[in-house]
Design a protein around this motif. Structure first.
Motif, PDB file in Angstrom:
ATOM      1  N   LEU A   1      11.327 -36.833 -54.040  1.00  0.00           N
ATOM      2  CA  LEU A   1      12.778 -36.959 -54.203  1.00  0.00           C
ATOM      3  C   LEU A   1      13.123 -37.642 -55.520  1.00  0.00           C
ATOM      4  O   LEU A   1      12.494 -38.641 -55.885  1.00  0.00           O
ATOM      5  CB  LEU A   1      13.367 -37.859 -53.106  1.00  0.00           C
ATOM      6  CG  LEU A   1      13.022 -37.612 -51.661  1.00  0.00           C
ATOM      7  CD1 LEU A   1      13.519 -38.782 -50.828  1.00  0.00           C
ATOM      8  CD2 LEU A   1      13.662 -36.331 -51.195  1.00  0.00           C
ATOM      9  N   TRP A   2      14.113 -37.115 -56.195  1.00  0.00           N
ATOM     10  CA  TRP A   2      14.740 -37.830 -57.299  1.00  0.00           C
ATOM     11  C   TRP A   2      15.963 -38.509 -56.700  1.00  0.00           C
ATOM     12  O   TRP A   2      16.721 -37.877 -55.968  1.00  0.00           O
ATOM     13  CB  TRP A   2      15.194 -36.877 -58.401  1.00  0.00           C
ATOM     14  CG  TRP A   2      14.069 -36.364 -59.243  1.00  0.00           C
ATOM     15  CD1 TRP A   2      13.506 -35.129 -59.179  1.00  0.00           C
ATOM     16  CD2 TRP A   2      13.367 -37.070 -60.247  1.00  0.00           C
ATOM     17  NE1 TRP A   2      12.503 -35.024 -60.089  1.00  0.00           N
ATOM     18  CE2 TRP A   2      12.391 -36.200 -60.773  1.00  0.00           C
ATOM     19  CE3 TRP A   2      13.459 -38.353 -60.770  1.00  0.00           C
ATOM     20  CZ2 TRP A   2      11.524 -36.575 -61.789  1.00  0.00           C
ATOM     21  CZ3 TRP A   2      12.594 -38.727 -61.781  1.00  0.00           C
ATOM     22  CH2 TRP A   2      11.642 -37.848 -62.282  1.00  0.00           C
ATOM     23  N   VAL A   3      16.156 -39.776 -56.973  1.00  0.00           N
ATOM     24  CA  VAL A   3      17.281 -40.511 -56.408  1.00  0.00           C
ATOM     25  C   VAL A   3      18.062 -41.171 -57.536  1.00  0.00           C
ATOM     26  O   VAL A   3      17.497 -41.918 -58.344  1.00  0.00           O
ATOM     27  CB  VAL A   3      16.796 -41.590 -55.405  1.00  0.00           C
ATOM     28  CG1 VAL A   3      17.972 -42.371 -54.849  1.00  0.00           C
ATOM     29  CG2 VAL A   3      16.003 -40.947 -54.279  1.00  0.00           C
TER      30      VAL A   3
ATOM     31  N   LYS B   1       7.495 -39.942 -54.518  1.00  0.00           N
ATOM     32  CA  LYS B   1       6.510 -38.891 -54.271  1.00  0.00           C
ATOM     33  C   LYS B   1       6.117 -38.870 -52.801  1.00  0.00           C
ATOM     34  O   LYS B   1       5.856 -39.893 -52.203  1.00  0.00           O
ATOM     35  CB  LYS B   1       5.264 -39.120 -55.113  1.00  0.00           C
ATOM     36  CG  LYS B   1       4.199 -38.056 -54.891  1.00  0.00           C
ATOM     37  CD  LYS B   1       3.363 -37.856 -56.113  1.00  0.00           C
ATOM     38  CE  LYS B   1       2.242 -36.853 -55.917  1.00  0.00           C
ATOM     39  NZ  LYS B   1       2.623 -35.576 -55.371  1.00  0.00           N
ATOM     40  N   ILE B   2       6.085 -37.662 -52.247  1.00  0.00           N
ATOM     41  CA  ILE B   2       5.669 -37.452 -50.859  1.00  0.00           C
ATOM     42  C   ILE B   2       4.369 -36.654 -50.898  1.00  0.00           C
ATOM     43  O   ILE B   2       4.387 -35.443 -51.107  1.00  0.00           O
ATOM     44  CB  ILE B   2       6.738 -36.681 -50.055  1.00  0.00           C
ATOM     45  CG1 ILE B   2       8.094 -37.376 -50.159  1.00  0.00           C
ATOM     46  CG2 ILE B   2       6.301 -36.550 -48.596  1.00  0.00           C
ATOM     47  CD1 ILE B   2       9.249 -36.528 -49.648  1.00  0.00           C
TER      48      ILE B   2
ATOM     49  N   VAL C   1       8.739 -37.981 -44.419  1.00  0.00           N
ATOM     50  CA  VAL C   1       9.711 -39.035 -44.726  1.00  0.00           C
ATOM     51  C   VAL C   1      11.034 -38.732 -44.052  1.00  0.00           C
ATOM     52  O   VAL C   1      11.366 -37.580 -43.786  1.00  0.00           O
ATOM     53  CB  VAL C   1       9.937 -39.232 -46.249  1.00  0.00           C
ATOM     54  CG1 VAL C   1       8.656 -39.602 -46.947  1.00  0.00           C
ATOM     55  CG2 VAL C   1      10.581 -38.040 -46.886  1.00  0.00           C
ATOM     56  N   TRP C   2      11.769 -39.795 -43.764  1.00  0.00           N
ATOM     57  CA  TRP C   2      13.119 -39.712 -43.218  1.00  0.00           C
ATOM     58  C   TRP C   2      13.983 -40.608 -44.079  1.00  0.00           C
ATOM     59  O   TRP C   2      13.635 -41.752 -44.350  1.00  0.00           O
ATOM     60  CB  TRP C   2      13.164 -40.203 -41.771  1.00  0.00           C
ATOM     61  CG  TRP C   2      12.362 -39.367 -40.844  1.00  0.00           C
ATOM     62  CD1 TRP C   2      12.798 -38.333 -40.074  1.00  0.00           C
ATOM     63  CD2 TRP C   2      10.962 -39.488 -40.562  1.00  0.00           C
ATOM     64  NE1 TRP C   2      11.766 -37.814 -39.348  1.00  0.00           N
ATOM     65  CE2 TRP C   2      10.621 -38.504 -39.629  1.00  0.00           C
ATOM     66  CE3 TRP C   2       9.945 -40.345 -41.016  1.00  0.00           C
ATOM     67  CZ2 TRP C   2       9.334 -38.339 -39.143  1.00  0.00           C
ATOM     68  CZ3 TRP C   2       8.660 -40.179 -40.537  1.00  0.00           C
ATOM     69  CH2 TRP C   2       8.373 -39.189 -39.608  1.00  0.00           C
TER      70      TRP C   2
ATOM     71  N   PRO D   1       3.622 -42.136 -49.075  1.00  0.00           N
ATOM     72  CA  PRO D   1       4.769 -41.893 -49.951  1.00  0.00           C
ATOM     73  C   PRO D   1       5.200 -43.187 -50.637  1.00  0.00           C
ATOM     74  O   PRO D   1       5.169 -44.258 -50.027  1.00  0.00           O
ATOM     75  CB  PRO D   1       5.843 -41.394 -48.984  1.00  0.00           C
ATOM     76  CG  PRO D   1       5.077 -40.785 -47.853  1.00  0.00           C
ATOM     77  CD  PRO D   1       3.868 -41.670 -47.703  1.00  0.00           C
ATOM     78  N   ALA D   2       5.585 -43.078 -51.910  1.00  0.00           N
ATOM     79  CA  ALA D   2       5.926 -44.283 -52.675  1.00  0.00           C
ATOM     80  C   ALA D   2       6.701 -43.922 -53.935  1.00  0.00           C
ATOM     81  O   ALA D   2       6.681 -42.774 -54.390  1.00  0.00           O
ATOM     82  CB  ALA D   2       4.647 -45.027 -53.060  1.00  0.00           C
TER      83      ALA D   2
END
Length: 95
Positions: A13-15, A25-26, A32-33, A73-74
């Motif tokens: 995800l880009w946030v 990154k997943i 992820v939720w 994920p991190a």
């Protein structure tokens, strides 16, 4: 507004508002939720009031430890082995 949905072939995800040059990154074998706490999860990552809950396979944690890589994920830098396959949608709007 965060929305929990399932997508195939998503790498992360880009946030907006994250540290510049970082994305979430997943890795494979992870889930992820965003926002809403699931019944079972392994850990959380925060960005201000945004909460991301994650669950990772024990295999991923083992392989990540062996390779000294990502174990779950991190938030990671957008460079080297953790470079996103797609550019940030926010860079062009902020520059």
């Amino acid at each position: 507004m965060p929305s929990n949905q399932t997508y195939d072939q998503v790498d992360g995800l880009w946030v907006m508002g994250a540290t510049p040059g970082e994305w979430f990154k997943i890795p494979d074998y992870s889930e992820v939720w965003v926002g809403k706490q699931p019944e079972k999860f392994d850990g959380t990552a925060h960005l201000g009031s945004l909460k991301i809950y994650y669950r990772s396979s024990p295999v991923l944690r083992l392989v990540g430890a062996m390779k000294r890589g990502l174990k779950h994920p991190a938030w990671v830098p957008d460079s080297g082995v953790t470079k996103s396959p797609v550019p940030s949608p926010w860079k062009s709007k902020l520059q």
